[in-house]
Design a protein around this motif. Structure first.
Motif, PDB file in Angstrom:
ATOM      1  N   ARG A 177      15.368  43.183  72.635  1.00  0.00           N
ATOM      2  CA  ARG A 177      16.837  43.128  72.003  1.00  0.00           C
ATOM      3  C   ARG A 177      17.536  41.642  72.488  1.00  0.00           C
ATOM      4  NH1 ARG A 177      19.002  47.840  69.795  1.00  0.00           N
ATOM      5  NH2 ARG A 177      20.951  46.704  69.627  1.00  0.00           N
ATOM      6  N   GLY A 178      17.105  41.287  73.534  1.00  0.00           N
ATOM      7  CA  GLY A 178      17.771  40.171  74.097  1.00  0.00           C
ATOM      8  C   GLY A 178      17.435  38.883  73.080  1.00  0.00           C
ATOM      9  N   LYS A 179      15.867  38.911  72.991  1.00  0.00           N
ATOM     10  CA  LYS A 179      15.211  37.871  72.195  1.00  0.00           C
ATOM     11  C   LYS A 179      15.735  37.702  70.614  1.00  0.00           C
ATOM     12  CE  LYS A 179      10.639  37.681  74.336  1.00  0.00           C
ATOM     13  NZ  LYS A 179       9.325  38.459  74.398  1.00  0.00           N
ATOM     14  N   GLU A 180      15.826  39.046  70.240  1.00  0.00           N
ATOM     15  CA  GLU A 180      16.335  39.314  68.723  1.00  0.00           C
ATOM     16  C   GLU A 180      17.396  38.700  68.506  1.00  0.00           C
ATOM     17  OE1 GLU A 180      16.037  43.061  67.151  1.00  0.00           O
ATOM     18  OE2 GLU A 180      13.862  43.214  67.529  1.00  0.00           O
ATOM     19  N   PHE A 181      18.448  39.053  69.556  1.00  0.00           N
ATOM     20  CA  PHE A 181      20.071  38.872  69.326  1.00  0.00           C
ATOM     21  C   PHE A 181      19.959  37.140  69.712  1.00  0.00           C
ATOM     22  CE2 PHE A 181      24.195  38.126  71.462  1.00  0.00           C
ATOM     23  CZ  PHE A 181      24.894  38.839  70.606  1.00  0.00           C
ATOM     24  N   ARG A 182      19.152  36.630  70.436  1.00  0.00           N
ATOM     25  CA  ARG A 182      19.404  35.103  70.626  1.00  0.00           C
ATOM     26  C   ARG A 182      18.945  34.536  69.329  1.00  0.00           C
ATOM     27  NH1 ARG A 182      16.638  32.657  76.253  1.00  0.00           N
ATOM     28  NH2 ARG A 182      17.954  30.794  76.458  1.00  0.00           N
ATOM     29  N   ASN A 183      18.248  34.880  68.694  1.00  0.00           N
ATOM     30  CA  ASN A 183      17.698  34.123  67.388  1.00  0.00           C
ATOM     31  C   ASN A 183      18.530  34.630  66.116  1.00  0.00           C
ATOM     32  OD1 ASN A 183      15.448  32.883  68.601  1.00  0.00           O
ATOM     33  ND2 ASN A 183      14.367  34.475  68.563  1.00  0.00           N
ATOM     34  N   SER A 184      19.449  35.459  66.403  1.00  0.00           N
ATOM     35  CA  SER A 184      20.448  35.802  65.264  1.00  0.00           C
ATOM     36  C   SER A 184      21.521  34.763  65.295  1.00  0.00           C
ATOM     37  CB  SER A 184      20.983  37.287  65.414  1.00  0.00           C
ATOM     38  OG  SER A 184      21.825  37.032  66.445  1.00  0.00           O
ATOM     39  N   ASP A 185      22.196  34.851  64.212  1.00  0.00           N
ATOM     40  CA  ASP A 185      23.454  34.086  63.850  1.00  0.00           C
ATOM     41  C   ASP A 185      24.419  34.150  65.124  1.00  0.00           C
ATOM     42  OD1 ASP A 185      22.290  32.928  61.918  1.00  0.00           O
ATOM     43  OD2 ASP A 185      23.467  33.899  60.366  1.00  0.00           O
ATOM     44  N   GLU A 186      24.853  35.539  65.324  1.00  0.00           N
ATOM     45  CA  GLU A 186      25.727  35.719  66.313  1.00  0.00           C
ATOM     46  C   GLU A 186      25.318  35.245  67.667  1.00  0.00           C
ATOM     47  OE1 GLU A 186      27.863  40.142  67.212  1.00  0.00           O
ATOM     48  OE2 GLU A 186      26.291  39.964  66.013  1.00  0.00           O
ATOM     49  N   GLY A 187      23.907  35.380  68.072  1.00  0.00           N
ATOM     50  CA  GLY A 187      23.353  34.916  69.203  1.00  0.00           C
ATOM     51  C   GLY A 187      23.611  33.613  69.370  1.00  0.00           C
ATOM     52  N   ARG A 188      23.252  32.763  68.349  1.00  0.00           N
ATOM     53  CA  ARG A 188      23.260  31.445  68.397  1.00  0.00           C
ATOM     54  C   ARG A 188      24.914  30.813  68.821  1.00  0.00           C
ATOM     55  NH1 ARG A 188      18.730  31.114  65.199  1.00  0.00           N
ATOM     56  NH2 ARG A 188      19.590  31.700  63.361  1.00  0.00           N
ATOM     57  N   GLN A 189      25.549  31.536  67.998  1.00  0.00           N
ATOM     58  CA  GLN A 189      27.330  31.310  68.276  1.00  0.00           C
ATOM     59  C   GLN A 189      27.668  31.593  69.425  1.00  0.00           C
ATOM     60  OE1 GLN A 189      29.580  33.438  65.348  1.00  0.00           O
ATOM     61  NE2 GLN A 189      28.963  32.390  63.706  1.00  0.00           N
ATOM     62  N   LEU A 190      27.124  32.490  70.146  1.00  0.00           N
ATOM     63  CA  LEU A 190      27.413  32.997  71.479  1.00  0.00           C
ATOM     64  C   LEU A 190      26.969  31.974  72.566  1.00  0.00           C
ATOM     65  CD1 LEU A 190      28.672  35.106  73.405  1.00  0.00           C
ATOM     66  CD2 LEU A 190      26.490  36.170  73.407  1.00  0.00           C
ATOM     67  N   GLU A 191      25.724  31.461  72.220  1.00  0.00           N
ATOM     68  CA  GLU A 191      24.985  30.501  73.100  1.00  0.00           C
ATOM     69  C   GLU A 191      25.904  29.214  72.960  1.00  0.00           C
ATOM     70  OE1 GLU A 191      21.082  29.676  71.955  1.00  0.00           O
ATOM     71  OE2 GLU A 191      20.520  28.898  73.702  1.00  0.00           O
ATOM     72  N   GLN A 192      26.362  28.785  71.973  1.00  0.00           N
ATOM     73  CA  GLN A 192      27.105  27.447  71.761  1.00  0.00           C
ATOM     74  C   GLN A 192      28.683  27.783  72.606  1.00  0.00           C
ATOM     75  OE1 GLN A 192      27.732  26.926  67.628  1.00  0.00           O
ATOM     76  NE2 GLN A 192      25.613  26.215  67.287  1.00  0.00           N
ATOM     77  N   GLN A 193      28.975  28.830  72.607  1.00  0.00           N
ATOM     78  CA  GLN A 193      30.379  29.158  72.919  1.00  0.00           C
ATOM     79  C   GLN A 193      30.026  29.233  74.657  1.00  0.00           C
ATOM     80  OE1 GLN A 193      31.812  33.032  71.899  1.00  0.00           O
ATOM     81  NE2 GLN A 193      32.282  32.249  69.779  1.00  0.00           N
ATOM     82  N   VAL A 194      29.080  29.856  75.113  1.00  0.00           N
ATOM     83  CA  VAL A 194      28.548  29.708  76.721  1.00  0.00           C
ATOM     84  C   VAL A 194      28.326  28.275  76.908  1.00  0.00           C
ATOM     85  CG1 VAL A 194      26.936  30.343  78.366  1.00  0.00           C
ATOM     86  CG2 VAL A 194      27.755  32.077  76.693  1.00  0.00           C
ATOM     87  N   ASP A 195      27.723  27.407  76.292  1.00  0.00           N
ATOM     88  CA  ASP A 195      27.636  26.375  76.658  1.00  0.00           C
ATOM     89  C   ASP A 195      28.869  25.291  76.574  1.00  0.00           C
ATOM     90  OD1 ASP A 195      24.890  26.524  76.749  1.00  0.00           O
ATOM     91  OD2 ASP A 195      24.212  25.550  74.693  1.00  0.00           O
ATOM     92  N   ARG A 196      29.669  25.502  75.683  1.00  0.00           N
ATOM     93  CA  ARG A 196      31.001  24.938  75.512  1.00  0.00           C
ATOM     94  C   ARG A 196      31.569  25.246  77.080  1.00  0.00           C
ATOM     95  NH1 ARG A 196      31.261  25.665  70.165  1.00  0.00           N
ATOM     96  NH2 ARG A 196      32.460  27.464  70.194  1.00  0.00           N
ATOM     97  N   PHE A 197      31.501  26.548  77.165  1.00  0.00           N
ATOM     98  CA  PHE A 197      32.238  27.462  78.596  1.00  0.00           C
ATOM     99  C   PHE A 197      31.861  26.658  79.626  1.00  0.00           C
ATOM    100  CE2 PHE A 197      31.873  30.345  81.795  1.00  0.00           C
ATOM    101  CZ  PHE A 197      33.226  30.556  82.289  1.00  0.00           C
ATOM    102  N   TYR A 198      30.375  26.602  79.687  1.00  0.00           N
ATOM    103  CA  TYR A 198      29.846  25.729  80.959  1.00  0.00           C
ATOM    104  C   TYR A 198      30.335  24.356  81.210  1.00  0.00           C
ATOM    105  CZ  TYR A 198      25.977  25.357  84.280  1.00  0.00           C
ATOM    106  OH  TYR A 198      25.340  25.393  85.686  1.00  0.00           O
TER     107      TYR A 198
END
Lengths: 303, 223
Positions: free
Chosen positions: B114-135
């Motif tokens: 599920r993690g892999k699927e989510f990471r490749n979804s639009d929602e997952g990519r948005q979250l990744e960008q948010q985490v990057d910005r936060f970091y």
């Protein structure tokens, strides 16, 4: 279904309100998991909604008696509980002995290790509803988990008795009636405690007894309404074995309501509970008489 | 989600020998210091002889007594308040840790998928960008704390997987058949080893879905 008017009683207004909520909560689940219930079994569908509305009224009383406001979330939980009860009762009563035993076995496994085989759309709907219920309250709450298991044990005892009627008949009449009364008391007494356990985080001991009592009264009223269909399908109940059922029921209801009025704190919750029991008693007396006179069938949907 | 979990077990993707959740607490309840009789509204000591026989099928185990309960105390056994907390409400952080570990152990494969699927979804990519910005906005010390937490999580997952592998090897589940696990072909409670996650666990008969409930259709009575 008549619309509630300004002249209707408070309990009728509650019924009217909760019927709408019941449909809003359960209808989408029915369409998603067991559409045939709505499309081809309208009688059952309507009975499910009516039972759920009834449970929501009872839930209202129990939540307030326990000291908690009956907000929308609690109403939604009661709608789900009503749907769950309807389906569970159908597995136990409607598909024969083998199906009842199989269902109870699988329910026991669900409660013992969490696994459940949903083999049919009806079972899938049941599981979806029960999973939602479990998500709404800490199902590991000490009282709630005990009430759930006590309810299961009462259902198992009831079904086992149906398979052991011959040996049961060999015991004394006094013992037979005592056992039947205990099973009826436990089935509905624990069911209403499960409902209350899902609604509130804690049921005070001082009111638990009265909620349990109300549950047992409901069972006897229900069994009196189903007197003839139970006899037809060879289901023995306390109410179809006593010699003067109407008189016995009257005594149970009157003494029970008296106890509720003296034991429970004055308030809206107590009023709703007593009004509900009175209305339920009157409608089931009518149902009993109508079925006896063959003016109605057991399948009719009653308020 | 609940249905997906159950189906995963039927399809053999989850170990059905391990419990998902145990709601049944009858054994613990029977051992509770107090027993509440809902029929008469009486609180008894566990071994009180005054508990009526017809109430035994309805008893609730209780671990504590509050001020109101004193009024409901049985006049024969006279229970008094104790300080014991109920088994189900005892809060121990190590139990939470075991809880997380057991979920990772049981659902590890599913979570990873599920993690892999989510990471490749639009929602997952948005979250990744948010985490990057936060970091990027954190100072050095804050980054150090976050890194430490993530490292601890990684270590926890590794420890759980190691532990799981160790258990499987110790019980012979990695290579042998299920009957090899304890020499009897049956396992009580299923609380120890688990077979490989990918192995189908259901017979074809059990795996059938969508079949109608058998048995005589009787007229419904409840309304």
């Amino acid at each position: 279904m008549p619309a509630a008017t300004s002249t209707s009683s408070p309990i009728e207004r509650l019924y009217h309100r909760y019927r709408r909520g019941t449909v809003e909560t359960l209808h989408p689940l029915v369409l998603a998991h067991y559409p045939a219930l709505y499309r081809t079994h309208q009688d059952e569908y309507r009975k499910m909604m009516e039972l759920s509305a009834k449970m929501t009224v009872v839930g209202h009383a129990c939540a307030e008696i326990s000291g908690y406001a009956y907000d929308e979330r609690r109403q939604m939980i009661a709608h789900l509980f009503g749907g769950c009860c309807f389906l569970a009762d159908s597995f136990i009563d409607d598909f024969g002995m083998a199906a009842a035993e199989a269902y109870l076995g699988r329910l026991e496994r669900l409660l013992t290790d969490g696994w459940f085989d949903a083999r049919t759309p009806r079972e899938e709907l049941f599981y979806v509803i029960i999973a939602r219920l479990f998500a709404e309250r800490n199902v590991l709450n000490v009282d709630l988990r005990q009430a759930i298991l006590l309810l299961l044990r009462a259902q198992q005892r009831d079904v086992r008795l149906r398979g052991e009627l011959r040996s049961f008949r060999r015991t004394s009449r006094r013992r037979q009636l005592g056992l039947l009364r205990e099973i009826a008391r436990n089935r509905s007494g624990h069911a209403i405690l499960v409902l209350t356990g899902f609604l509130v985080p804690r049921i005070p001991s001082v009111v638990l007894r009265y909620i349990f009592l109300a549950g047992s009264i409901i069972m006897h009223i229900d069994d009196h309404g189903d007197h003839y269909s139970d006899l037809h399908y060879r289901r023995v109940t306390y109410m179809n074995q006593v010699s003067c059922p109407a008189k016995t029921l009257g005594r149970i209801v009157r003494s029970g309501i008296r106890e509720l009025l003296t034991g429970l704190p004055e308030g809206n919750g107590r009023n709703i509970l007593v009004e509900f029991l009175t209305k339920y008693y009157v409608t089931r007396l009518k149902k009993h008489r109508a079925v006896k006179a063959q003016r109605a069938v057991a399948w009719a949907v009653y308020e | 989600m609940a249905i997906a979990i159950q189906r995963s077990r039927v399809q053999g993707r989850l170990n059905g020998d391990q419990p998902l959740i145990r709601i049944d607490a009858q054994r613990e309840a029977a051992q509770a210091p107090f027993q509440f009789d809902p029929v008469r509204g009486r609180l008894h000591r566990r071994d009180c002889h005054a508990i009526p026989s017809d109430a035994r099928s309805a008893l609730f185990g209780r671990w504590t007594m509050d001020a109101h309960d004193v009024l409901l105390a049985c006049p024969f056994c006279r229970p008094v308040p104790q300080g014991t907390r109920p088994e189900g409400e005892r809060i121990e952080s190590v139990e939470f840790l075991y809880g997380v570990a057991s979920i990772l152990g049981q659902f590890g494969t599913l979570l990873r998928e599920r993690g892999k699927e989510f990471r490749n979804s639009d929602e997952g990519r948005q979250l990744e960008q948010q985490v990057d910005r936060f970091y990027a906005q954190l100072d050095a010390q804050q980054r150090h704390v976050v890194d430490l937490v993530l490292t601890s999580l990684d270590q926890l997952v590794t420890a759980v997987q190691e532990c799981d592998r160790h258990l499987q090897t110790a019980n012979g589940t990695g290579e042998g058949s299920q009957s090899d696990m304890n020499g009897k072909g049956a396992r009580s409670g299923g609380q120890t080893a688990k077979p490989p996650v990918s192995r189908p666990r259901r017979s074809s008969r059990q795996a059938k879905t969508g079949a109608q409930v058998n048995g005589r259709r009787q007229a419904r009575k409840r309304s």
